[in-house]
Design a protein around this motif. Structure first.
Motif, short mmCIF file in Angstrom:
data_model
loop_
_atom_site.label_atom_id
_atom_site.label_comp_id
_atom_site.label_asym_id
_atom_site.label_seq_id
_atom_site.Cartn_x
_atom_site.Cartn_y
_atom_site.Cartn_z
N ALA A 9 0.71 -1.03 0.16
CA ALA A 9 0.14 -0.12 -0.02
C ALA A 9 0.84 1.34 0.05
O ALA A 9 0.44 2.14 -0.64
CB ALA A 9 -0.96 -0.16 1.22
N THR A 10 2.05 1.16 0.60
CA THR A 10 2.73 2.28 0.78
C THR A 10 3.32 2.78 -0.79
O THR A 10 3.18 4.03 -1.23
CB THR A 10 4.30 1.99 1.32
OG1 THR A 10 3.84 1.44 2.56
CG2 THR A 10 5.17 3.05 1.39
N ASP A 11 3.34 1.94 -1.57
CA ASP A 11 3.77 2.42 -3.09
C ASP A 11 2.48 2.62 -3.93
O ASP A 11 2.45 3.11 -4.75
CB ASP A 11 4.68 1.49 -3.59
CG ASP A 11 6.07 1.51 -3.17
OD1 ASP A 11 6.32 2.47 -2.82
OD2 ASP A 11 6.83 0.68 -3.09
N LEU A 12 1.51 1.40 -3.82
CA LEU A 12 0.32 1.39 -4.73
C LEU A 12 -0.90 2.08 -4.18
O LEU A 12 -1.75 2.00 -5.24
CB LEU A 12 0.20 0.04 -4.98
CG LEU A 12 1.27 -0.87 -5.70
CD1 LEU A 12 1.07 -2.46 -6.09
CD2 LEU A 12 2.02 -0.15 -6.94
N GLY A 13 -1.00 2.38 -3.04
CA GLY A 13 -2.17 2.78 -2.25
C GLY A 13 -2.87 1.38 -1.96
O GLY A 13 -2.91 0.46 -2.46
N LEU B 203 -4.76 3.89 -7.84
CA LEU B 203 -3.67 4.11 -7.06
C LEU B 203 -3.52 5.12 -5.92
O LEU B 203 -2.33 5.23 -5.16
CB LEU B 203 -2.18 4.30 -8.22
CG LEU B 203 -1.74 3.42 -8.91
CD1 LEU B 203 -1.04 4.13 -10.20
CD2 LEU B 203 -0.89 2.50 -8.42
N GLY B 206 -0.90 5.83 -2.73
CA GLY B 206 0.56 5.32 -2.82
C GLY B 206 1.31 6.24 -3.53
O GLY B 206 0.99 7.32 -4.19
N ARG B 207 2.57 5.78 -3.19
CA ARG B 207 3.59 6.73 -3.78
C ARG B 207 3.46 6.85 -5.34
O ARG B 207 3.84 7.76 -5.92
CB ARG B 207 4.98 6.27 -3.36
CG ARG B 207 5.12 6.46 -1.86
CD ARG B 207 6.51 6.46 -1.44
NE ARG B 207 7.24 5.24 -1.91
CZ ARG B 207 8.26 5.17 -1.95
NH1 ARG B 207 9.30 6.06 -1.98
NH2 ARG B 207 9.17 3.82 -2.35
N ALA B 208 3.09 5.83 -5.82
CA ALA B 208 3.06 5.68 -7.29
C ALA B 208 2.12 6.55 -8.09
O ALA B 208 1.98 7.11 -8.93
CB ALA B 208 2.71 4.02 -7.92
N GLN B 263 9.28 9.20 -10.40
CA GLN B 263 9.33 7.76 -10.62
C GLN B 263 10.69 7.19 -10.39
O GLN B 263 10.83 6.11 -9.71
CB GLN B 263 8.96 7.40 -12.21
CG GLN B 263 9.38 6.09 -12.85
CD GLN B 263 8.12 5.29 -12.13
OE1 GLN B 263 7.03 5.34 -12.28
NE2 GLN B 263 8.64 4.35 -11.27
N LEU B 266 10.70 6.82 -6.49
CA LEU B 266 10.07 5.46 -6.09
C LEU B 266 10.95 4.32 -6.26
O LEU B 266 10.80 3.46 -5.60
CB LEU B 266 8.90 5.58 -7.17
CG LEU B 266 7.99 4.45 -6.83
CD1 LEU B 266 7.31 4.69 -5.35
CD2 LEU B 266 6.61 4.68 -7.78
#
Lengths: 76, 280
Positions: A9-13, B203, B206-208, B263, B266
């Motif tokens: 979730a940190t990266d993708l939500g 998304l 999230g960071r993305a 990007q 990340l």
């Protein structure tokens, strides 16, 4: 699976992390609660998909940390 | 100078520039524009846009390298890098005419070739990233086919309304075709953006999300700038909107550079600058 979802979730939500983990687990025929082997299988299956968003190195790092937190040892 | 002060100063400068360009479009008779000419504003825009395009190119290329050849996202980022490089080359041509030679660029010019190639590459990259996301096996959101068809239909009608007057314009077939191609490509890009928006939606948090929301906004602003440009090209009285076009493109290129930078961050887990300092 909650721990894996939290890590992704940190990266993708949270929405995508949960849907993706559940979707891939279902595709592999895995149902909670997962055994240690199933957890390892799920993490391996998540790696290529996560790499599309964050690159291979970051994906492996994230999943390695989950491995450790799940007590699966340092095996990637 | 601390990072915080530098950030604040850049923000203030950006706001000031935005206010001046917006003001040129909204209140063109304001006293300030007796001292700040359109020529000066064009210089300022170019001086912001060009470094932003170069920075975007560098970071997008770096992102592609970090993804590596086996990763389907690498192709998309290579494409985004090429898009920004081609637009930068187009900028060099148009700026040479407008700022150095102080005359309008001929139509068509080499600049158009770079811009059009850039547009095609950018649309290809949007399609490539959507395919990469779909191949990931992750849940990238759903858009009903009906929704996409309805949006595509709406965009097509709007583009047709923009393109139709071109047919009756004086000028060679080549010139008219060129003027029609820009809005057509904008339309295709907007449909691709609509599909990308579904991924951006899921998304969230999230960071993305920051990467794709920033790039989505960047390309949307580029299309908006193009469409407004097409309008004032046909309606000379709208020429004061040129400042708005400059503003849209400037914001678009800055956001594209920001998206490429995000990007890279990340993929590193830390900022690229910090990573370099650490030998990464």
């Amino acid at each position: 699976m909650a721990l894996i979802v939290d890590a992704l979730a940190t990266d993708l939500g949270r929405t995508m992390a949960r849907a993706s983990v559940e979707g891939i687990a279902a595709r592999l025929g895995l149902k909670a609660p997962l055994t240690r082997d199933e957890q390892a299988t799920l993490l391996r299956a998540l790696s290529p998909g996560l790499a599309v968003f964050v690159g291979k190195a970051a994906a492996e790092q994230t999943l390695f940390e989950v491995h450790v937190r799940l007590g699966l040892g340092g095996v990637k | 100078m601390t990072a915080r002060i530098r950030k604040g100063a850049l923000g203030a400068l950006g706001l000031m520039l935005t206010a001046v360009l917006l003001g040129r479009a909204v209140v063109p008779t304001a006293a300030i524009y007796q001292f700040v000419s359109d020529y000066a504003l064009r210089w300022v825009s170019s001086l912001v846009e060009f470094p932003a395009l170069i920075a975007g190119f560098v970071y997008a290329r770096r992102a592609a390298e970090r993804f590596g050849d086996g990763n389907p996202a690498a192709r998309a980022w290579r494409g985004f890098a090429a898009w920004l490089a081609l637009i930068a080359l187009g900028q060099v041509v148009f700026s040479t005419y407008g700022l150095i030679l102080r005359r309008a660029a001929p139509l068509p010019s080499l600049g158009d070739a770079f811009y059009l190639a850039g547009y095609v590459v950018m649309i290809g990259s949007l399609i490539a990233i959507q395919r990469a996301h779909a191949q990931s096996g992750f849940t990238v959101g759903t858009t009903s086919k009906k929704g996409v068809v309805a949006f595509a239909l709406g965009v097509s009608l709007a583009i047709a309304a923009l393109v139709t007057p071109i047919a009756s314009m004086p000028g060679s077939v080549l010139v008219r075709a060129l003027n029609a191609v820009y809005p057509l490509l904008d339309g295709i890009a907007m449909i691709a953006l609509f599909v990308l928006a579904r991924t951006v939606r899921v998304l969230r948090g999230g960071r993305a999300w920051r990467v794709w929301a920033t790039l989505l906004l960047s390309i949307t602003l580029s299309c908006v700038g193009d469409i407004v440009f097409a309008q004032f090209y046909f309606h000379a009285k709208l020429s004061r909107l040129e400042a708005l076009v400059d503003l849209a493109f400037m914001a678009s290129y800055l956001l594209a550079a920001r998206a490429a930078y995000l990007q890279c961050s990340l993929m590193q887990g830390v900022t690229p600058t910090r990573a370099r300092n650490e030998g990464g």
